[in-house]
Design a protein around this motif. Sequence first.
Motif, PDB file in Angstrom:
ATOM      1  N   GLU A  64       0.822  -1.206   0.000  1.00  9.99           N
ATOM      2  CA  GLU A  64       0.000   0.000   0.000  1.00  9.99           C
ATOM      3  C   GLU A  64       0.862   1.264   0.000  1.00  9.99           C
ATOM      4  OE1 GLU A  64       0.404  -1.421   4.308  1.00  9.99           O
ATOM      5  OE2 GLU A  64       0.069  -2.299   2.311  1.00  9.99           O
ATOM      6  N   VAL A  65       2.039   1.204   0.613  1.00  7.95           N
ATOM      7  CA  VAL A  65       2.940   2.354   0.593  1.00  7.95           C
ATOM      8  C   VAL A  65       3.540   2.516  -0.807  1.00  7.95           C
ATOM      9  CG1 VAL A  65       5.090   3.303   1.530  1.00  7.95           C
ATOM     10  CG2 VAL A  65       3.430   2.199   3.047  1.00  7.95           C
ATOM     11  N   ALA A  66       3.944   1.400  -1.419  1.00  3.32           N
ATOM     12  CA  ALA A  66       4.468   1.454  -2.787  1.00  3.32           C
ATOM     13  C   ALA A  66       3.420   2.013  -3.739  1.00  3.32           C
ATOM     14  CB  ALA A  66       4.908   0.066  -3.230  1.00  3.32           C
ATOM     15  N   ALA A  67       2.165   1.633  -3.540  1.00  2.00           N
ATOM     16  CA  ALA A  67       1.083   2.122  -4.403  1.00  2.00           C
ATOM     17  C   ALA A  67       0.953   3.640  -4.273  1.00  2.00           C
ATOM     18  CB  ALA A  67      -0.226   1.439  -4.042  1.00  2.00           C
ATOM     19  N   GLY A  68       1.130   4.164  -3.064  1.00  2.00           N
ATOM     20  CA  GLY A  68       1.074   5.607  -2.876  1.00  2.00           C
ATOM     21  C   GLY A  68       2.213   6.319  -3.580  1.00  2.00           C
ATOM     22  N   LEU A  69       3.414   5.759  -3.492  1.00  2.00           N
ATOM     23  CA  LEU A  69       4.578   6.371  -4.129  1.00  2.00           C
ATOM     24  C   LEU A  69       4.538   6.236  -5.650  1.00  2.00           C
ATOM     25  CD1 LEU A  69       7.415   5.242  -1.682  1.00  2.00           C
ATOM     26  CD2 LEU A  69       6.313   7.493  -1.831  1.00  2.00           C
ATOM     27  N   ALA A  70       3.712   5.341  -6.166  1.00  2.00           N
ATOM     28  CA  ALA A  70       3.622   5.137  -7.617  1.00  2.00           C
ATOM     29  C   ALA A  70       3.190   6.397  -8.341  1.00  2.00           C
ATOM     30  CB  ALA A  70       2.649   3.996  -7.931  1.00  2.00           C
ATOM     31  N   ALA A  71       2.544   7.314  -7.623  1.00  2.00           N
ATOM     32  CA  ALA A  71       2.074   8.551  -8.247  1.00  2.00           C
ATOM     33  C   ALA A  71       3.206   9.524  -8.516  1.00  2.00           C
ATOM     34  CB  ALA A  71       1.028   9.216  -7.355  1.00  2.00           C
ATOM     35  N   HIS A  72       4.402   9.242  -8.009  1.00  2.00           N
ATOM     36  CA  HIS A  72       5.522  10.168  -8.167  1.00  2.00           C
ATOM     37  C   HIS A  72       5.992  10.161  -9.624  1.00  2.00           C
ATOM     38  CE1 HIS A  72       9.599  11.886  -7.419  1.00  2.00           C
ATOM     39  NE2 HIS A  72       8.893  12.604  -6.567  1.00  2.00           N
ATOM     40  N   GLN A  73       5.810  11.267 -10.323  1.00  2.00           N
ATOM     41  CA  GLN A  73       6.080  11.323 -11.753  1.00  2.00           C
ATOM     42  C   GLN A  73       7.164  12.323 -12.143  1.00  2.00           C
ATOM     43  OE1 GLN A  73       4.459   9.196 -14.061  1.00  2.00           O
ATOM     44  NE2 GLN A  73       3.895   8.270 -12.096  1.00  2.00           N
ATOM     45  N   ASN A  74       7.524  13.232 -11.266  1.00  2.00           N
ATOM     46  CA  ASN A  74       8.488  14.277 -11.621  1.00  2.00           C
ATOM     47  C   ASN A  74       9.595  14.351 -10.580  1.00  2.00           C
ATOM     48  OD1 ASN A  74       7.083  15.569 -13.990  1.00  2.00           O
ATOM     49  ND2 ASN A  74       5.489  15.793 -12.445  1.00  2.00           N
ATOM     50  N   GLY A  75      10.823  14.200 -11.035  1.00  2.00           N
ATOM     51  CA  GLY A  75      11.952  14.193 -10.124  1.00  2.00           C
ATOM     52  C   GLY A  75      12.295  12.790  -9.685  1.00  2.00           C
ATOM     53  N   ALA A  76      13.541  12.600  -9.298  1.00  2.00           N
ATOM     54  CA  ALA A  76      14.022  11.276  -8.905  1.00  2.00           C
ATOM     55  C   ALA A  76      13.322  10.788  -7.640  1.00  2.00           C
ATOM     56  CB  ALA A  76      15.531  11.318  -8.698  1.00  2.00           C
ATOM     57  N   LEU A  77      13.181   9.468  -7.551  1.00  2.00           N
ATOM     58  CA  LEU A  77      12.696   8.809  -6.342  1.00  2.00           C
ATOM     59  C   LEU A  77      13.781   7.845  -5.898  1.00  2.00           C
ATOM     60  CD1 LEU A  77      10.540   8.100  -4.236  1.00  2.00           C
ATOM     61  CD2 LEU A  77       9.605   6.439  -5.868  1.00  2.00           C
ATOM     62  N   SER A  78      14.310   8.060  -4.699  1.00  2.00           N
ATOM     63  CA  SER A  78      15.413   7.230  -4.206  1.00  2.00           C
ATOM     64  C   SER A  78      14.958   6.431  -3.001  1.00  2.00           C
ATOM     65  CB  SER A  78      16.613   8.110  -3.842  1.00  2.00           C
ATOM     66  OG  SER A  78      17.712   7.316  -3.434  1.00  2.00           O
ATOM     67  N   LEU A  79      15.108   5.102  -3.107  1.00  2.00           N
ATOM     68  CA  LEU A  79      14.719   4.166  -2.050  1.00  2.00           C
ATOM     69  C   LEU A  79      15.878   3.202  -1.799  1.00  2.00           C
ATOM     70  CD1 LEU A  79      11.156   3.428  -3.467  1.00  2.00           C
ATOM     71  CD2 LEU A  79      11.643   4.811  -1.441  1.00  2.00           C
ATOM     72  N   ASN A  80      17.049   3.759  -1.601  1.00  2.00           N
ATOM     73  CA  ASN A  80      18.258   2.942  -1.531  1.00  2.00           C
ATOM     74  C   ASN A  80      18.387   2.103  -0.272  1.00  2.00           C
ATOM     75  OD1 ASN A  80      19.248   3.703  -4.051  1.00  2.00           O
ATOM     76  ND2 ASN A  80      20.300   5.493  -3.239  1.00  2.00           N
ATOM     77  N   GLY A  81      17.504   2.304   0.697  1.00  2.00           N
ATOM     78  CA  GLY A  81      17.576   1.507   1.919  1.00  2.00           C
ATOM     79  C   GLY A  81      16.884   0.164   1.802  1.00  2.00           C
ATOM     80  N   LEU A  82      16.139  -0.052   0.741  1.00  2.00           N
ATOM     81  CA  LEU A  82      15.418  -1.320   0.567  1.00  2.00           C
ATOM     82  C   LEU A  82      16.370  -2.430   0.144  1.00  2.00           C
ATOM     83  CD1 LEU A  82      12.242  -0.066  -1.347  1.00  2.00           C
ATOM     84  CD2 LEU A  82      12.483  -0.504   1.118  1.00  2.00           C
ATOM     85  N   LYS A  83      16.250  -3.589   0.792  1.00  2.00           N
ATOM     86  CA  LYS A  83      17.059  -4.755   0.433  1.00  2.00           C
ATOM     87  C   LYS A  83      16.304  -5.713  -0.489  1.00  2.00           C
ATOM     88  CE  LYS A  83      20.442  -3.456   3.115  1.00  2.00           C
ATOM     89  NZ  LYS A  83      21.691  -2.912   2.507  1.00  2.00           N
ATOM     90  N   LYS A  84      14.992  -5.642  -0.443  1.00  2.00           N
ATOM     91  CA  LYS A  84      14.187  -6.530  -1.272  1.00  2.00           C
ATOM     92  C   LYS A  84      12.870  -5.848  -1.622  1.00  2.00           C
ATOM     93  CE  LYS A  84      12.200  -8.777   2.794  1.00  2.00           C
ATOM     94  NZ  LYS A  84      11.970 -10.067   3.493  1.00  2.00           N
ATOM     95  N   LEU A  85      12.210  -6.387  -2.640  1.00  2.00           N
ATOM     96  CA  LEU A  85      10.909  -5.895  -3.075  1.00  2.00           C
ATOM     97  C   LEU A  85       9.932  -7.050  -3.167  1.00  2.00           C
ATOM     98  CD1 LEU A  85      11.674  -3.490  -6.079  1.00  2.00           C
ATOM     99  CD2 LEU A  85      10.983  -2.828  -3.775  1.00  2.00           C
ATOM    100  N   SER A  86       8.683  -6.771  -2.913  1.00  2.00           N
ATOM    101  CA  SER A  86       7.637  -7.745  -3.230  1.00  2.00           C
ATOM    102  C   SER A  86       7.234  -7.545  -4.680  1.00  2.00           C
ATOM    103  CB  SER A  86       6.422  -7.544  -2.317  1.00  2.00           C
ATOM    104  OG  SER A  86       5.809  -6.296  -2.595  1.00  2.00           O
ATOM    105  N   ASP A  87       6.567  -8.544  -5.255  1.00  2.00           N
ATOM    106  CA  ASP A  87       6.092  -8.394  -6.634  1.00  2.00           C
ATOM    107  C   ASP A  87       5.134  -7.205  -6.742  1.00  2.00           C
ATOM    108  OD1 ASP A  87       7.560 -10.585  -7.364  1.00  2.00           O
ATOM    109  OD2 ASP A  87       5.865 -11.974  -7.398  1.00  2.00           O
TER     110      ASP A  87
END
Length: 301
Positions: free
Chosen positions: A141-164
Amino acid sequence: MACRCRFLQSAFAFACAAAILGGEVAPAAPRPVAPEKVTTLTAAEASALTQSLQERGVTHLNLQALNTLPADVAAVLANFEGKLGLYGLESISDEAAGELARHKGEVLYLGVTALSEKAAQALGGRQHALYLDRLKDLPAEVAAGLAAHQNGALSLNGLKKLSDEAAESLGQTGDDLSLDGLVALSDQEATSLAKKQRGALRLNGLQALSDDAIKTLAARDEGLYLAGLTELSDTAIEAFANHPGGRLSLNGVKALTDGQATALARHRNWLGLMGLTTVSDAGRRALLANRWVELPYAMRR
């Protein structure tokens, strides 16, 4: 990244030490506090500080020690037109996130370790770069919220893994996406990320990828950064050679055969091979014939 501003300008900091009150010299004003050491701010203090910085042309406000952020203070900081660093802020309310989403500066750094769905939706609507490098998990649900980010870089370098599900959402973002902390990426996740319509993909933490994942990612007509890969199959090399556009970083690759070097020399944009240590002279010449290929200095002669 220390702010060039040396003093927090608040009302008490500007009290005149020589003022005479009732025939007595007023006490000396308390010593001003450098912004990077401030742990709390009122809205009035934030207003004085940001106004002073902008009047002097300072373009980066580093509040790395600030550990609480009331919504009214966030509303004031959102008007600062430079880069805003809130690295020490480990949590944020939905209201404060909504205010910061309006931040006018080009870059917003947040040290939060978790986000609510509502806060993610608010920040996802931000129109400039957003750095959330201390997030350790990314619920769907958090990833879905961030999906709206369309302008400018999005950095999530602290993540070690992703779900599908998270990968599917991030594939909808509209600009550069940095996931340099990932240590593994499945073929399905690669397929989801490759759906991004624009913006570079930074996956420099990956030390291995399947050939299928490489073919999927390399087919994007955008930048691709995979500096953690040290060995590549001929299939992977061919996929990278046909990368249609954008910068390609393979700075971790140590050795190339003549065939691999010749294939990569076909790449049509910047290609980083700064970690290369083993290649024949013929392979080196083939790479040097392409002005876009960047080799270690010792190999450029």
